[in-house]
Scaffold this motif. Structure first.
Motif, short mmCIF file in Angstrom:
data_model
loop_
_atom_site.label_atom_id
_atom_site.label_comp_id
_atom_site.label_asym_id
_atom_site.label_seq_id
_atom_site.Cartn_x
_atom_site.Cartn_y
_atom_site.Cartn_z
N THR A 280 70.92 -38.16 -7.09
CA THR A 280 70.74 -37.04 -8.03
C THR A 280 70.53 -35.76 -7.23
O THR A 280 69.78 -35.75 -6.25
N THR B 45 74.30 -36.65 -11.37
CA THR B 45 73.69 -37.96 -11.10
C THR B 45 74.80 -38.99 -10.91
O THR B 45 75.72 -39.09 -11.73
N GLU C 228 75.16 -42.85 -10.74
CA GLU C 228 74.50 -44.14 -10.92
C GLU C 228 75.14 -45.17 -9.99
O GLU C 228 76.33 -45.10 -9.70
N TYR D 267 74.00 -49.83 -17.83
CA TYR D 267 73.34 -48.54 -17.66
C TYR D 267 72.48 -48.20 -18.88
O TYR D 267 71.37 -47.67 -18.74
N SER E 224 69.17 -49.58 -18.49
CA SER E 224 68.46 -49.30 -17.24
C SER E 224 67.40 -48.23 -17.44
O SER E 224 67.48 -47.42 -18.38
N ASN F 297 67.02 -45.60 -15.83
CA ASN F 297 67.58 -44.27 -15.54
C ASN F 297 68.33 -43.67 -16.73
O ASN F 297 68.80 -42.53 -16.65
N TYR F 298 68.46 -44.44 -17.81
CA TYR F 298 69.29 -44.00 -18.94
C TYR F 298 68.80 -42.68 -19.52
O TYR F 298 67.61 -42.49 -19.76
N THR F 299 69.75 -41.76 -19.71
CA THR F 299 69.46 -40.49 -20.38
C THR F 299 70.38 -40.39 -21.60
O THR F 299 71.55 -40.77 -21.54
#
Length: 573
Positions: A434, A454, A456, A464, A467, A469-471
Motif C-alpha cells: 500500500t 493497494t 493485494e 479477498y 479477508s 484487508n477488505y474495503t
C-alpha cells in the motif's frame, strides 16, 4: 542510490554547510539574513551577493560530500531534478530542519541545477529522452516513510517477420537461414543482431534436429512451440520470442511452406502475413478486413522504436469544474496530441494518439462506466471518496500506474481516490502493498487530494471479500475479463455485484464474448440491473494488437483492442 539515500545526503550537506559557515564566515549576520528566505526568490543586493560568495567558499571545501555526489552522480541528478519540481519531496527533505538549513537545501538544488546545465553544454552528459528513461517514483508508505519504485518506460522488443530489427525497414526480408523465424534487410543487419538472436536461433535449430523437421512449425507451432522452447531454455519466453512462436512466416492458411521460404509470398501492403501459391487467393480474401490494422500495429511499433513517445509528456488537465467525458477517447486527447507531437513525420501523430488511448483506456473506461451508472451514493461527480476494485488485475491495468490519477483530476470534489488491485495474477512484490503517490501537478494544484494504491497478494475476489484487508468498493471493474473462458470466475461473479448497488464494469475483446459474459452473470446472480448492455466502448484503446489466440474464438491473423466492448451491471436493491 534511492530517494531515501538522496534525502539523507541532502540533509547532511545542508547541516554540515550551516555549521561550518557559522565557524568560518565572519559576516555571519549577513549570511543569516540572506538565509531567511529561499535563494530562489532572494533579492539581488550587495549584501546578498556577498553572503552567497561566502557560502560558496564554504561549500567548495566540503570535499567528502562532493565526492559522495560524484560517486552517485546519475541518480543524484535524477532525484535533484525530481525534487525541484515536486513540492512534496522538498517538504519531506526539509521537514526536520532549521529554516536556514532548509534554504541551504534550496541553494544546493539551485547550484546542482546549474551544474547539470553546464554538463549538458560541455557534452559531459547527453540529454535523456523523457519517454524511455527509467523513472523513479518516490511513494509514501502508511508509516509516512518513503520507498523508491523504479519503472522503465523502454518498450519490449517485438518480432515481425516483415520488420528488420536492426534497420527497422519493412518488406519482404531475407529470413535467418538457421531458425527461419526472423527476417533481415541485409547480411550486415543479421550480423549486428546475432548477439541477441544467437540463443533462440540455436535453441530452435536444436529442436528441429531433435524432432526431425526442416522447419520447426512442421511439428511444433503456437502454444506447443512456446512450451517446447521454454522447456529447452529453462525459463519463460521474452515477448519477441513469443512473437516468433505465434507469428512465424508460414502460410497463413495451411501453415505450410516454412521449410522453403522462397515459396511464400508476403502481403504486399502489410507484410504481416504470407501465403503459399496454393492458398494465396483464399488467403487474400479473408485477410482484407485485417490488413490495414495489422500494418498499423507494425508501424506503431516502428515509431515506438525509432522515434519514442512524445506523449509521455502529456499531463491531464485538472478540472476546477466537473465536465463529463466527451463522446470518445480520441476527442479527449486529439488536441493535446496535436500540441505535443510533430506532424512533420507521416503517421506519427496518429500513432501517438493511439498510444495515449492505450495508456489511459483502463481508468477512462472505469470512469465512463461510473458516469453512466452512478454510484450507490449518487452521481460520481459528487463523490468525495472513491474506492475502485480492479478484479483480475494484470499488467494491462498496472502498465501506466499514475494514469489512474486522471479520475481524481476530472472529479473536482474528490478528496480521496483508492485503487485496489486484486487477482491471482497480480504482480506480487513489484510494488509495496500500500502506498500513496501524486504527480507533481497534483501536488501543486490539488494539495488536499490523496491517491492511494493497494496491491493485494495474489488471491481470488471471493477470498479477498473475506479477508481483513477488505474495503467496501464504490466501483468494481473486471477489464478484458474472459468470464466465459475461465471457470475460476464463477464463484467470483456474485461478489462482483455488490449488495450496496455499486456498479460493476466489465469489458471484452468481442461483442459476442461480452454478451456471453452477461448471460453467465445473469445465470449466477439474481436481480441484475443491466445499466449499459453489451456495446462498443467509446473509451477502448485505439491501438491494434496482434491476436495470438488459437482457440478458434478469434479470427486467425487478426487484431484486438483493449477494452473494446463494455457492459455495466449492478445488483437491484
Amino acid at each position: 542510490m534511492n530517494f531515501e539515500g538522496f534525502q539523507d545526503l541532502m540533509r547532511r550537506i545542508a547541516r554540515t554547510w550551516y555549521e561550518r559557515a557559522k565557524m568560518e564566515i565572519l559576516e555571519m549576520e549577513m549570511v543569516t539574513a540572506y538565509l531567511q528566505e529561499s535563494p530562489f526568490v532572494a533579492k539581488q543586493t550587495p549584501e546578498n551577493e556577498t553572503a552567497y560568495e561566502r557560502l560558496m567558499d564554504v561549500r567548495l571545501k566540503m570535499v567528502d560530500l562532493s565526492f559522495e555526489i560524484d560517486r552517485n552522480h546519475d541518480p543524484y541528478m535524477r532525484f535533484m531534478q525530481q525534487t525541484l519540481s515536486s513540492p512534496d519531496l522538498k517538504e519531506r527533505i526539509c521537514k526536520p530542519m532549521k529554516l536556514e538549513e532548509k534554504h541551504l537545501v534550496d541553494l544546493e538544488l539551485m547550484i546542482m541545477e546549474q551544474v547539470q546545465d553546464w554538463e549538458l553544454d560541455i557534452g559531459k552528459v547527453e540529454a535523456e529522452s523523457d519517454w524511455d528513461k527509467i523513472q523513479d517514483l518516490v511513494v509514501t508508505l502508511p508509516n509516512d516513510t518513503t520507498q523508491t519504485i523504479r519503472i522503465s518506460a523502454e518498450p519490449q522488443r517485438r518480432s515481425w517477420f516483415g520488420f528488420c530489427p536492426i534497420s527497422m525497414k519493412i518488406g519482404s526480408l531475407k529470413m535467418c537461414g538457421g531458425c527461419k523465424l526472423v527476417g533481415y534487410f541485409g547480411k550486415e543487419d543479421q550480423k549486428a543482431d546475432w548477439p541477441d538472436h544467437k540463443l533462440i536461433c540455436k535453441t530452435v535449430t536444436g529442436l528441429m534436429k531433435k524432432v526431425g523437421c526442416k522447419h520447426i512449425c512442421e511439428k511444433l507451432a503456437g502454444d506447443r512451440l512456446v512450451s517446447a522452447l521454454s522447456n529447452e531454455l529453462g525459463r519463460s519466453l521474452k515477448q519477441d520470442e513469443l512473437d516468433i512462436c505465434h507469428y512465424s512466416r508460414v502460410c497463413g492458411v495451411c501453415g505450410g511452406g516454412g521449410a522453403n521460404q522462397d515459396s511464400l509470398k508476403n502481403c504486399s501492403r502489410c507484410h504481416c502475413i504470407a501465403w503459399c501459391s496454393n492458398c494465396i487467393e483464399k488467403g487474400k480474401e479473408s485477410h482484407e478486413e485485417w490488413c490495414h490494422l495489422l500494418k498499423t500495429s507494425m508501424e506503431d511499433y516502428k515509431h515506438e522504436k525509432s522515434l519514442g513517445h512524445q506523449v509521455q509528456k502529456y499531463v491531464p488537465t485538472i478540472n476546477e469544474k466537473y465536465q463529463p467525458l466527451p463522446a470518445s477517447i480520441e476527442n479527449l486527447f486529439e488536441k493535446d496530441v496535436g500540441k505535443l507531437v510533430s506532424n512533420k513525420l507521416p503517421g506519427y501523430q496518429d500513432s501517438e494518439l493511439r498510444y495515449l488511448t492505450f495508456l489511459y483506456t483502463c481508468p477512462l473506461t472505469v470512469l465512463y462506466g461510473a458516469e453512466q451508472a452512478g454510484l450507490a451514493s449518487g452521481p460520481v461527480e459528487e463523490a468525495e471518496n472513491l474506492t475502485i476494485h480492479l478484479v483480475g488485475a494484470r499488467t494491462a491495468e498496472i502498465r501506466h500506474l499514475v494514469g489512474w490519477e486522471i479520475l481524481a483530476l476530472r472529479l473536482p470534489k474528490l478528496k480521496k481516490l483508492h485503487i485496489v488491485f486484486i487477482g491471482d495474477e497480480v504482480i506480487s512484490g513489484a510494488f509495496p502493498p500500500t502506498f500513496t503517490f501524486k504527480s507533481n501537478e497534483a501536488q501543486k494544484d490539488k494539495t488536499e487530494l490523496e491517491v492511494k494504491y493497494t496491491f493485494e497478494p495474489p488471491m481470488l475476489y471471493q477470498n479477498y471479500n473475506q479477508s481483513p484487508n477488505y474495503t467496501k468498493p464504490d466501483v468494481i471493474a473486471a477489464l478484458d475479463c474472459g468470464f466465459k473462458f475461465y471457470p475460476s470466475w464463477d464463484p467470483c461473479i456474485p461478489q462482483l455485484l455488490d449488495t450496496s448497488g455499486a456498479p460493476c464494469v466489465f469489458t471484452e475483446f468481442t461483442l459476442q464474448d461480452t454478451k456471453d459474459n452477461l448471460t453467465k452473470v445473469t445465470k449466477l446472480v439474481e436481480n441484475v440491473d443491466v445499466v449499459i448492455p453489451p456495446r462498443r466502448n467509446p473509451f477502448c484503446s485505439r491501438r491494434p494488437v496482434r491476436c495470438s489466440d488459437t482457440s478458434g474464438n478469434y479470427v486467425k491473423n487478426s487484431v484486438i483492442f483493449s477494452n473494446d466492448y463494455l457492459c455495466v451491471v449492478k445488483r437491484k436493491s
